[in-house]
Motif scaffolding. Structure first.
Motif, short mmCIF file in Angstrom:
data_model
loop_
_atom_site.label_atom_id
_atom_site.label_comp_id
_atom_site.label_asym_id
_atom_site.label_seq_id
_atom_site.Cartn_x
_atom_site.Cartn_y
_atom_site.Cartn_z
N GLY A 247 0.77 -1.24 0.00
CA GLY A 247 0.00 0.00 0.00
C GLY A 247 0.80 1.29 0.00
N ARG A 248 2.12 1.22 0.00
CA ARG A 248 2.90 2.45 -0.02
C ARG A 248 2.74 3.18 -1.36
N PHE A 249 2.64 2.44 -2.44
CA PHE A 249 2.36 3.01 -3.76
C PHE A 249 0.98 2.54 -4.21
N ALA A 250 0.33 3.36 -5.02
CA ALA A 250 -0.97 2.98 -5.57
C ALA A 250 -0.84 2.36 -6.95
N ALA A 251 0.10 2.87 -7.75
CA ALA A 251 0.30 2.35 -9.11
C ALA A 251 1.70 2.72 -9.60
N THR A 252 2.21 1.91 -10.50
CA THR A 252 3.43 2.26 -11.22
C THR A 252 3.25 1.80 -12.66
N VAL A 253 4.15 2.24 -13.52
CA VAL A 253 4.11 1.81 -14.92
C VAL A 253 5.41 1.10 -15.24
N SER A 254 5.30 -0.15 -15.62
CA SER A 254 6.48 -0.94 -15.96
C SER A 254 6.99 -0.56 -17.34
N ASN A 255 8.24 -0.11 -17.40
CA ASN A 255 8.94 0.11 -18.69
C ASN A 255 10.35 -0.44 -18.49
N SER A 256 10.49 -1.73 -18.73
CA SER A 256 11.67 -2.50 -18.32
C SER A 256 12.97 -1.98 -18.92
N ALA A 257 13.91 -1.62 -18.04
CA ALA A 257 15.25 -1.23 -18.48
C ALA A 257 15.96 -2.43 -19.11
N LYS A 258 15.68 -3.62 -18.61
CA LYS A 258 16.26 -4.84 -19.16
C LYS A 258 15.86 -5.00 -20.63
N ASP A 259 14.56 -4.85 -20.90
CA ASP A 259 14.08 -4.99 -22.27
C ASP A 259 14.68 -3.93 -23.19
N THR A 260 14.75 -2.70 -22.70
CA THR A 260 15.30 -1.60 -23.50
C THR A 260 16.75 -1.85 -23.86
N GLY A 261 17.55 -2.28 -22.88
CA GLY A 261 18.96 -2.54 -23.15
C GLY A 261 19.18 -3.68 -24.12
N GLU A 262 18.43 -4.74 -23.96
CA GLU A 262 18.56 -5.89 -24.86
C GLU A 262 18.20 -5.51 -26.30
N LEU A 263 17.08 -4.81 -26.45
CA LEU A 263 16.66 -4.38 -27.79
C LEU A 263 17.69 -3.44 -28.41
N ALA A 264 18.25 -2.55 -27.61
CA ALA A 264 19.21 -1.58 -28.13
C ALA A 264 20.41 -2.29 -28.75
N VAL A 265 21.01 -3.20 -28.02
CA VAL A 265 22.23 -3.86 -28.51
C VAL A 265 21.93 -4.76 -29.71
N THR A 266 20.90 -5.60 -29.61
CA THR A 266 20.61 -6.51 -30.72
C THR A 266 20.21 -5.76 -31.98
N ASN A 267 19.48 -4.67 -31.82
CA ASN A 267 19.07 -3.90 -32.99
C ASN A 267 20.25 -3.14 -33.60
N VAL A 268 21.13 -2.59 -32.76
CA VAL A 268 22.32 -1.91 -33.28
C VAL A 268 23.15 -2.87 -34.12
N ILE A 269 23.40 -4.05 -33.58
CA ILE A 269 24.23 -5.03 -34.29
C ILE A 269 23.57 -5.42 -35.61
N SER A 270 22.26 -5.66 -35.57
CA SER A 270 21.55 -6.03 -36.80
C SER A 270 21.59 -4.90 -37.83
N LEU A 271 21.40 -3.67 -37.39
CA LEU A 271 21.41 -2.53 -38.32
C LEU A 271 22.80 -2.31 -38.91
N LEU A 272 23.84 -2.47 -38.08
CA LEU A 272 25.20 -2.34 -38.60
C LEU A 272 25.50 -3.40 -39.65
N ARG A 273 24.89 -4.56 -39.49
CA ARG A 273 25.10 -5.66 -40.44
C ARG A 273 24.13 -5.62 -41.61
N LYS A 274 23.33 -4.55 -41.67
CA LYS A 274 22.36 -4.35 -42.76
C LYS A 274 21.28 -5.43 -42.76
#
Length: 307
Positions: A249-276
């Motif tokens: 009950g200390r918080f009523a709501a939060t919004v999940s925006n996973s830093a884990k997901d963001t970091g994983e997507l960033a690296v895999t997408n960078v590598i894929s884009l660099l490789r065309k």
């Protein structure tokens, strides 16, 4: 595997996670915006994913300073990295960052925010306005038409905080009045001071939107100490600590925006884009409203929470 470690670089204050030369040709730079839990988890995710993909990683922290960010970009250029991932401190600062990197023919990839797609390699964005609106929608449902007072404890002016707060305030219903709005620079100690001032000036406060959970915990302590345990806090991130706070009950709501997901997507997408390779140029990290009712099924926020 032992050779893939974190090596402290004495020059420029950079930290390098360097794989042996025969592990892969790609070297990535990561310029982080600060040292909040989000920034720390994002960097951990990027480092883990780079290691898994046999990429070298060089990192730098801008400490919420746009001038330092530009200096870090220059250092990455000097290191001749293949691409620079940037968690910016200020969207206005990106113009200079991108221009400097483009001149050196080194592509920039953004996390959390985006820019003109023709100027960047790509981005993994968090729709921060949508994140703010989810918290506002929860207040609208909870207030159920009552006239209520709302406070906003923002982060650092510019970039993420402005987008979050903008989405939140624009999403509030007419019966919810923002009576206080003040930045606390994503620093818990400052958030506590801000919250103390807000509850003193507005003892009838009903809700507080806090731009990250570290500040939200500090605000909760300040409100409770002032006898304002009924102020409902809505916040952002979805860390394990916050999920526990939803349940008790200390918080009523939060919004999940996973830093884990963001970091994983960033690296895999960078590598894929660099490789065309064919991959989405602008990807989005999923956002989800989390309350006590669904806290047990919230996404993992930080790599260290599950590894």
């Amino acid at each position: 595997m032992a050779a893939v470690g974190l090596l402290l670089m004495s020059a420029c204050g950079l930290e390098s996670s360097a794989a042996p030369a025969d592990d892969g040709p790609i070297t990535l730079g990561f310029v982080n915006g600060g040292s909040t839990e989000f920034h720390t988890c994002l960097q951990e995710s990027i480092a883990n994913t780079a290691k898994s993909n046999f990429a070298r990683l060089v990192t730098a922290d801008s400490h919420q300073d746009a001038a330092q960010e530009l200096s870090n970009i220059q250092t990455m250029i000097t290191r001749r990295v293949d691409a620079i991932i940037v968690q910016t401190v200020n969207t206005d600062a990106l113009k200079s960052d991108i221009a400097k990197a483009r001149k050196a023919h080194i592509p920039i990839f953004l996390t959390s925010v985006s820019a003109d797609p023709s100027d960047i390699l790509g981005a993994v964005v968090v729709d921060l306005k949508a994140v703010g609106r989810l918290d506002a929608d929860w207040i609208e449902d909870d207030a159920a038409g009552r006239q209520v007072q709302v406070a906003v404890i923002a982060g650092a002016p510019g970039a993420a905080s402005d987008l979050l707060v903008g989405g939140f305030t624009e999403g509030l219903p007419a019966n919810a009045k923002v009576v206080a709005n003040q930045p606390a620079m994503f620093v818990a100690a400052k958030a506590k001071i801000v919250a103390e001032g807000m509850i003193k000036a507005h003892p009838g406060l009903d809700y507080a939107f806090v731009a990250n959970e570290e500040m939200a915990f500090a605000a909760r302590k300040a409100f409770d100490a002032a006898g304002a345990k009924d102020v409902k806090i809505v916040t952002v991130n979805g860390t394990d600590e916050a999920l526990a706070a939803l349940k008790d009950g200390r918080f009523a709501a939060t919004v999940s925006n996973s830093a884990k997901d963001t970091g994983e997507l960033a690296v895999t997408n960078v590598i894929s884009l660099l490789r065309k390779e064919k991959v989405e140029k602008i990807a989005t990290t999923p956002a989800r409203l989390v309350t006590k009712a669904n806290a047990d099924t919230a996404p993992l926020y930080c790599p260290s929470d599950g590894q």
